[in-house]
Design a protein around this motif. Structure first.
Motif, PDB file in Angstrom:
ATOM      1  N   ASP A 143     132.977  41.109  55.420  1.00  0.00           N
ATOM      2  CA  ASP A 143     132.735  42.276  54.576  1.00  0.00           C
ATOM      3  C   ASP A 143     132.687  41.945  53.084  1.00  0.00           C
ATOM      4  OD1 ASP A 143     132.498  43.914  56.735  1.00  0.00           O
ATOM      5  OD2 ASP A 143     134.568  44.610  56.692  1.00  0.00           O
ATOM      6  N   ALA A 144     133.626  41.153  52.581  1.00  0.00           N
ATOM      7  CA  ALA A 144     133.667  40.875  51.139  1.00  0.00           C
ATOM      8  C   ALA A 144     132.427  40.113  50.655  1.00  0.00           C
ATOM      9  CB  ALA A 144     134.950  40.122  50.789  1.00  0.00           C
ATOM     10  N   PRO A 145     132.041  38.993  51.296  1.00  0.00           N
ATOM     11  CA  PRO A 145     130.823  38.309  50.842  1.00  0.00           C
ATOM     12  C   PRO A 145     129.565  39.147  51.040  1.00  0.00           C
ATOM     13  CG  PRO A 145     132.037  36.897  52.367  1.00  0.00           C
ATOM     14  CD  PRO A 145     132.724  38.216  52.322  1.00  0.00           C
ATOM     15  N   LEU A 146     129.569  39.996  52.068  1.00  0.00           N
ATOM     16  CA  LEU A 146     128.417  40.863  52.325  1.00  0.00           C
ATOM     17  C   LEU A 146     128.245  41.864  51.190  1.00  0.00           C
ATOM     18  CD1 LEU A 146     126.341  41.156  54.619  1.00  0.00           C
ATOM     19  CD2 LEU A 146     127.757  42.977  55.536  1.00  0.00           C
ATOM     20  N   LYS A 147     129.350  42.416  50.702  1.00  0.00           N
ATOM     21  CA  LYS A 147     129.285  43.368  49.584  1.00  0.00           C
ATOM     22  C   LYS A 147     128.830  42.673  48.299  1.00  0.00           C
ATOM     23  CE  LYS A 147     132.542  46.727  51.335  1.00  0.00           C
ATOM     24  NZ  LYS A 147     133.834  47.392  51.190  1.00  0.00           N
ATOM     25  N   LEU A 148     129.255  41.434  48.102  1.00  0.00           N
ATOM     26  CA  LEU A 148     128.807  40.683  46.921  1.00  0.00           C
ATOM     27  C   LEU A 148     127.313  40.404  46.985  1.00  0.00           C
ATOM     28  CD1 LEU A 148     131.727  38.135  46.493  1.00  0.00           C
ATOM     29  CD2 LEU A 148     131.178  40.063  45.009  1.00  0.00           C
ATOM     30  N   LEU A 149     126.820  40.031  48.166  1.00  0.00           N
ATOM     31  CA  LEU A 149     125.388  39.775  48.331  1.00  0.00           C
ATOM     32  C   LEU A 149     124.598  41.066  48.139  1.00  0.00           C
ATOM     33  CD1 LEU A 149     123.124  37.812  48.996  1.00  0.00           C
ATOM     34  CD2 LEU A 149     123.495  38.307  51.409  1.00  0.00           C
ATOM     35  N   ALA A 150     125.132  42.183  48.632  1.00  0.00           N
ATOM     36  CA  ALA A 150     124.466  43.475  48.444  1.00  0.00           C
ATOM     37  C   ALA A 150     124.377  43.814  46.960  1.00  0.00           C
ATOM     38  CB  ALA A 150     125.217  44.570  49.194  1.00  0.00           C
ATOM     39  N   ALA A 151     125.432  43.533  46.216  1.00  0.00           N
ATOM     40  CA  ALA A 151     125.417  43.791  44.772  1.00  0.00           C
ATOM     41  C   ALA A 151     124.359  42.934  44.083  1.00  0.00           C
ATOM     42  CB  ALA A 151     126.794  43.524  44.181  1.00  0.00           C
ATOM     43  N   GLU A 152     124.230  41.666  44.497  1.00  0.00           N
ATOM     44  CA  GLU A 152     123.198  40.789  43.927  1.00  0.00           C
ATOM     45  C   GLU A 152     121.803  41.328  44.218  1.00  0.00           C
ATOM     46  OE1 GLU A 152     123.498  36.722  45.156  1.00  0.00           O
ATOM     47  OE2 GLU A 152     125.634  36.639  44.701  1.00  0.00           O
ATOM     48  N   LEU A 153     121.579  41.761  45.466  1.00  0.00           N
ATOM     49  CA  LEU A 153     120.267  42.270  45.843  1.00  0.00           C
ATOM     50  C   LEU A 153     119.938  43.554  45.085  1.00  0.00           C
ATOM     51  CD1 LEU A 153     120.274  41.670  49.697  1.00  0.00           C
ATOM     52  CD2 LEU A 153     118.925  40.463  47.994  1.00  0.00           C
ATOM     53  N   ALA A 192     118.953  42.544  41.648  1.00  0.00           N
ATOM     54  CA  ALA A 192     117.647  41.885  41.625  1.00  0.00           C
ATOM     55  C   ALA A 192     116.512  42.888  41.787  1.00  0.00           C
ATOM     56  CB  ALA A 192     117.576  40.824  42.719  1.00  0.00           C
ATOM     57  N   CYS A 193     116.751  43.925  42.611  1.00  0.00           N
ATOM     58  CA  CYS A 193     115.706  44.922  42.868  1.00  0.00           C
ATOM     59  C   CYS A 193     115.727  46.058  41.853  1.00  0.00           C
ATOM     60  CB  CYS A 193     115.873  45.498  44.270  1.00  0.00           C
ATOM     61  SG  CYS A 193     115.674  44.282  45.562  1.00  0.00           S
ATOM     62  N   GLY A 194     116.826  46.224  41.153  1.00  0.00           N
ATOM     63  CA  GLY A 194     116.933  47.305  40.175  1.00  0.00           C
ATOM     64  C   GLY A 194     117.036  48.670  40.830  1.00  0.00           C
ATOM     65  N   CYS A 195     117.743  48.746  41.962  1.00  0.00           N
ATOM     66  CA  CYS A 195     117.892  50.028  42.654  1.00  0.00           C
ATOM     67  C   CYS A 195     119.238  50.055  43.360  1.00  0.00           C
ATOM     68  CB  CYS A 195     116.751  50.238  43.638  1.00  0.00           C
ATOM     69  SG  CYS A 195     116.597  48.949  44.853  1.00  0.00           S
ATOM     70  N   GLY A 196     119.543  51.193  43.988  1.00  0.00           N
ATOM     71  CA  GLY A 196     120.816  51.371  44.662  1.00  0.00           C
ATOM     72  C   GLY A 196     120.784  50.875  46.087  1.00  0.00           C
ATOM     73  N   GLY A 197     121.927  50.987  46.731  1.00  0.00           N
ATOM     74  CA  GLY A 197     122.028  50.576  48.117  1.00  0.00           C
ATOM     75  C   GLY A 197     123.466  50.618  48.581  1.00  0.00           C
ATOM     76  N   SER A 198     123.686  50.184  49.823  1.00  0.00           N
ATOM     77  CA  SER A 198     125.032  50.193  50.385  1.00  0.00           C
ATOM     78  C   SER A 198     125.127  49.188  51.527  1.00  0.00           C
ATOM     79  CB  SER A 198     125.390  51.590  50.888  1.00  0.00           C
ATOM     80  OG  SER A 198     124.564  51.931  51.973  1.00  0.00           O
ATOM     81  N   VAL A 199     126.359  49.011  52.017  1.00  0.00           N
ATOM     82  CA  VAL A 199     126.612  48.170  53.189  1.00  0.00           C
ATOM     83  C   VAL A 199     127.119  49.081  54.289  1.00  0.00           C
ATOM     84  CG1 VAL A 199     127.986  46.279  54.118  1.00  0.00           C
ATOM     85  CG2 VAL A 199     127.181  46.175  51.768  1.00  0.00           C
ATOM     86  N   LYS A 200     126.416  49.096  55.435  1.00  0.00           N
ATOM     87  CA  LYS A 200     126.821  49.917  56.577  1.00  0.00           C
ATOM     88  C   LYS A 200     126.732  49.098  57.850  1.00  0.00           C
ATOM     89  CE  LYS A 200     125.357  54.349  54.720  1.00  0.00           C
ATOM     90  NZ  LYS A 200     124.399  55.447  54.834  1.00  0.00           N
TER      91      LYS A 200
END
Length: 103
Positions: free
Chosen positions: A52-62, A65-73
């Protein structure tokens, strides 16, 4: 029937089991999806074998990079909008093998 309350210890909470995610095949898949989102599209990144922790960090990077929102589910990353090419280039720079899935 399970025990809910005991006079000795009070309310008994059921033990939560840690959810095991299925192991991927080493290929990260990017899928565009609009179902159940009132026509708004998201890109779903699946196949990442990360906790979970590295996944959230990668999501933040993405998201950055894309300049938009998102989440981890449920072990998947959801990025708002159609940014498949940006996500693909960013993940390939990090050494992942990436494929587009779906339509």
């Amino acid at each position: 029937m399970s025990l809910v309350y005991s006079t000795e210890v009070g309310r008994i909470q059921p033990e939560k089991e840690k959810v095991q995610r299925p192991k991927g095949d080493g290929i990260v898949r990017i899928q565009r999806q609009t179902k159940g989102r009132k026509g708004k599209g998201v890109c779903i990144v699946t196949g990442l074998d990360l906790d979970d922790a590295p996944l959230k960090l990668l999501a933040a990077e993405l998201k950055k990079a894309c300049g938009c929102g998102g989440s981890v589910k449920d072990g998947n990353i959801e990025i708002q909008g159609d940014a498949r090419e940006k996500i693909q280039s960013h993940l390939e720079k990090k050494g992942y093998k990436v494929k587009f899935a779906g339509g």
